[in-house]
Motif scaffolding. Structure first.
Motif, short mmCIF file in Angstrom:
data_model
loop_
_atom_site.label_atom_id
_atom_site.label_comp_id
_atom_site.label_asym_id
_atom_site.label_seq_id
_atom_site.Cartn_x
_atom_site.Cartn_y
_atom_site.Cartn_z
N ALA A 17 0.84 -1.20 0.00
CA ALA A 17 0.00 0.00 0.00
C ALA A 17 0.88 1.26 0.00
CB ALA A 17 -0.94 0.00 1.20
N PHE A 18 2.00 1.23 0.77
CA PHE A 18 2.91 2.37 0.81
C PHE A 18 3.53 2.60 -0.56
CE2 PHE A 18 6.88 4.58 1.42
CZ PHE A 18 6.58 5.53 2.38
N GLU A 19 3.96 1.52 -1.21
CA GLU A 19 4.58 1.65 -2.53
C GLU A 19 3.58 2.21 -3.56
OE1 GLU A 19 6.67 -1.84 -3.86
OE2 GLU A 19 7.19 -2.38 -1.79
N ILE A 20 2.34 1.75 -3.49
CA ILE A 20 1.32 2.27 -4.42
C ILE A 20 1.12 3.77 -4.20
CG2 ILE A 20 -1.16 2.21 -4.95
CD1 ILE A 20 -1.05 -0.81 -4.36
N LEU A 21 1.00 4.17 -2.93
CA LEU A 21 0.83 5.59 -2.61
C LEU A 21 2.01 6.41 -3.11
CD1 LEU A 21 -0.76 7.86 -1.25
CD2 LEU A 21 0.37 7.25 0.91
N LEU A 22 3.23 5.89 -2.94
CA LEU A 22 4.44 6.61 -3.36
C LEU A 22 4.43 6.82 -4.88
CD1 LEU A 22 7.13 7.88 -2.65
CD2 LEU A 22 8.19 5.62 -2.81
N VAL A 23 4.07 5.79 -5.64
CA VAL A 23 4.02 5.92 -7.10
C VAL A 23 2.99 6.98 -7.51
CG1 VAL A 23 3.45 4.74 -9.27
CG2 VAL A 23 4.79 3.56 -7.52
N LEU A 24 1.81 6.94 -6.88
CA LEU A 24 0.76 7.91 -7.21
C LEU A 24 1.19 9.34 -6.87
CD1 LEU A 24 -2.35 5.94 -5.90
CD2 LEU A 24 -1.79 6.41 -8.28
N VAL A 25 1.82 9.50 -5.70
CA VAL A 25 2.26 10.84 -5.27
C VAL A 25 3.37 11.36 -6.18
CG1 VAL A 25 3.45 12.08 -3.42
CG2 VAL A 25 1.52 10.60 -2.87
N TYR B 23 -5.56 5.35 -12.05
CA TYR B 23 -5.84 6.22 -10.91
C TYR B 23 -5.05 7.53 -11.06
CZ TYR B 23 -7.45 1.78 -9.05
OH TYR B 23 -8.09 0.59 -8.88
N ARG B 24 -5.52 8.55 -10.38
CA ARG B 24 -4.85 9.84 -10.38
C ARG B 24 -4.84 10.39 -8.96
NH1 ARG B 24 -7.78 12.16 -13.86
NH2 ARG B 24 -6.42 12.02 -15.68
N PHE B 25 -3.69 10.91 -8.51
CA PHE B 25 -3.62 11.53 -7.19
C PHE B 25 -4.17 12.94 -7.31
CE2 PHE B 25 -1.70 13.21 -3.30
CZ PHE B 25 -2.01 12.19 -2.43
N ALA B 26 -5.27 13.21 -6.61
CA ALA B 26 -6.06 14.42 -6.86
C ALA B 26 -5.58 15.65 -6.09
CB ALA B 26 -7.53 14.15 -6.54
N MET B 27 -4.66 15.49 -5.11
CA MET B 27 -4.25 16.61 -4.28
C MET B 27 -2.91 17.20 -4.75
SD MET B 27 -6.46 17.18 -1.86
CE MET B 27 -7.74 16.81 -3.04
N PRO B 28 -2.71 18.53 -4.61
CA PRO B 28 -1.39 19.13 -4.92
C PRO B 28 -0.34 18.55 -3.98
CG PRO B 28 -3.09 20.82 -4.69
CD PRO B 28 -3.70 19.55 -4.20
N VAL B 29 0.85 18.29 -4.52
CA VAL B 29 1.94 17.69 -3.74
C VAL B 29 3.15 18.61 -3.80
CG1 VAL B 29 3.48 15.71 -3.53
CG2 VAL B 29 1.13 15.35 -4.26
N SER B 30 3.77 18.85 -2.63
CA SER B 30 5.02 19.62 -2.59
C SER B 30 6.15 18.69 -2.17
CB SER B 30 4.89 20.79 -1.61
OG SER B 30 4.64 20.33 -0.30
#
Length: 459
Positions: free
Chosen positions: A29-37, A93-100
């Motif tokens: 789950a962490f790896e998936i989140l990292l790829v999306l971010v 999927y698409r990560f919908a939030m702005p990331v810094s």
């Protein structure tokens, strides 16, 4: 280091924090989140995620779906009510939030104090044999000691938090498992997903799920959601917690299929919604003409995965009907699928062909009767279609007198044609076979309501 909304994602330490508190995620789950971010607002395809997260192994797409669902549950909703992970149907999927993206000062991260080069050092004289101690050195040593102590205390605090979170998670899982074992199994079999763009095989998605639902309708220890309740999920993205909540179930069966010529591959996963655990997963590679055996194999695995106990009569009902030819069964599945899409006239044609090729297959007659009833309700010439429907139901009951869905469909016809006094006994008898069959209860309530209305009109 990545920051978005109230979260901070630390790839180096595999840590996700929310307002300073760590959040427990599985490694995948962490790896998936990292790829999306890392991809930000760019579309991340399912293929890219599968390739990056499971680079050296073959896994089913449902693994990705389960992990995405778990991530959404952990992240919750953004302050504006939007989900962090957006589903792009049939693509990814698409990560919908702005990331810094920020990088901490290396020296500060290593715990070293930085003293400006232009700051004058001060010295004090200590009485003794020619010893001078630099104030700067003393300050540095003191700073290191204090910083080391702070880091140590922070580490201890973080360890205690992690231990507490782990203990609470273990308690939650055990409690959920205990509660799950005490509650009746409520299952939804969702339409199977076609892994290739092929309109000629799309009919299998819903009709295979319907066949499994029908087969499990005789298991008294199991409550299965009826086919009409799950047909909307044939094109809708699957968010496991939301689907489970909408259907009020604690177990889901997800499946995919792929047909290449005469070869058919079907993969399934049985998921405990409360714990997000896989109760069973399996794949079936078979020839297309053996399609009839799939519903039996999957039903048996579900029963095994849920540790259900069957009566001898229930065991008998799970056996394959050998009187059906492959072509007759395909016509049957196509007819079921067309009816679910609202095309009753074409459904009638498919089911009529099925009954011609397999005149002893009770389910084809039962569903043909249901399609005739729909035509009677929505087209001119209703009386003739009602007559044909009743004949089809009688034929189905003569072949299989205890067939649950035949009793349900015929009871609906009897109620709609003003013979509710005949419909109620038929449904009560069906309840003896499986008191947990939701559709019987609904139809019985419909008959009682109709009887009440009819009675009030005669007074």
């Amino acid at each position: 280091m990545y920051e978005f909304s109230r979260f901070r994602l630390d790839p180096e330490n595999h840590l996700l924090q929310s307002e300073g508190s760590p959040i427990s995620l599985t490694p995948k789950a962490f790896e998936i989140l990292l790829v999306l971010v890392e991809n930000g607002n760019r579309l991340t395809t399912k293929e890219e995620l599968m390739r990056k997260v499971w680079p050296d192994s073959f896994v089913e797409e449902a693994n990705l779906t389960v992990n995405i669902s778990a991530l959404r549950k952990q992240l919750g909703d953004a302050p504006n009510g939007q989900q962090y992970i957006e589903t792009v149907p049939k693509k990814g999927y698409r990560f919908a939030m702005p990331v810094s993206h920020s990088q901490a000062n290396n020296q500060a991260a290593n715990g070293r104090s930085v003293i400006p080069a232009d700051k004058p050092s001060r010295e004090i004289v200590v009485r003794g044999p020619d010893r001078r101690v630099s104030t700067e050195v003393a300050f540095r040593n003191l700073s290191r000691t204090r910083k080391s102590l702070r880091l140590f205390m922070t580490g201890v605090g973080l360890l205690l938090i992690l231990l507490g979170a782990w203990g609470y998670k273990v308690y939650q899982n055990r409690n959920a498992l205990r509660q799950s074992s005490q509650l009746p199994h409520r299952l939804a079999v969702l339409p199977f997903q076609n892994l290739q763009q092929d309109v000629n095989t799309d009919f299998l998605g819903f009709s295979l799920a319907d066949a499994i639902i029908t087969k499990l309708g005789y298991v008294s220890e199991l409550t299965v959601r009826p086919s009409y309740a799950i047909q909307r999920y044939r094109i809708q993205p699957i968010d496991i917690p939301k689907v489970a909540s909408d259907l009020d179930v604690n177990t889901l069966l997800l499946g995919t299929f792929l047909r290449e010529g005469d070869n058919l591959r079907i993969a399934c996963q049985l998921i405990d919604v409360r714990t997000q655990n896989l109760l069973w997963k399996g794949a079936f590679d078979l020839k297309y003409d053996k399609l009839l055996t799939v519903q039996d194999q999957v039903a048996q695995e579900i029963i095994r995965g849920l540790e259900l106990t069957l009566s001898p009569s229930e065991v008998g009902r799970l056996k394959t009907d050998e009187t059906v030819t492959p072509l007759a069964y395909e016509y049957y599945l196509r007819g079921v699928d067309l009816y679910s899409k609202g095309d009753a006239p074409l459904s009638v044609k498919m089911l009529e062909k099925s009954t011609q090729l397999a005149p002893h297959f009770a389910l084809s007659w039962a569903n043909l009767g249901k399609a005739y009833s729909a035509n009677a309700s929505f087209q001119f010439g209703g009386a003739e279609y009602y007559r044909k429907a009743e004949e089809a139901f009688k034929k189905a009951l003569s072949l299989q007198s205890d067939e649950i869905i035949t009793r349900i469909y015929m009871a609906n016809l009897l109620t709609d044609t003003g013979r509710v006094e005949s419909a109620v006994p038929l449904l009560r008898e069906a309840l003896k076979t499986n008191p947990n069959q939701a559709e019987i209860h609904w139809e019985l309530g419909y008959a009682y309501r109709f009887a009440g209305i009819s009675l009030s009109r005669t007074i």
